[in-house]
Scaffold this motif. Structure first.
Motif: not given
Length: 64
Positions: A14-38
């Motif tokens: 999840e994008c850290l800037d979108c999560r913390s910034n409330t005064n932005k141009r559009s609503q929403g939070v950028s999210r990506y799904t990926t894999q990692k080795n646990r």
């Protein structure tokens, strides 16, 4: 034959800037799904990815 590469899990970044910034141009939070080795990476990862809401490359952090 290919070796078993271990347990890979799906994570969400999840994008850290979108999560913390409330005064932005559009609503929403950028999210990506990926894999990692646990087994090799127990800590949370941070990657630089493009955020379509911020229109720039930002740090995306793993969320639970």
């Amino acid at each position: 034959m290919a070796k078993n590469k271990g347990t890979r899990i799906l994570i969400t970044l999840e994008c850290l800037d979108c999560r913390s910034n409330t005064n932005k141009r559009s609503q929403g939070v950028s999210r990506y799904t990926t894999q990692k080795n646990r087994r090799n990476n127990p800590e949370r990862i941070e990657l630089k990815k493009y955020c379509k809401h911020c229109n720039r490359t930002t740090i995306h952090k793993e969320i639970k």
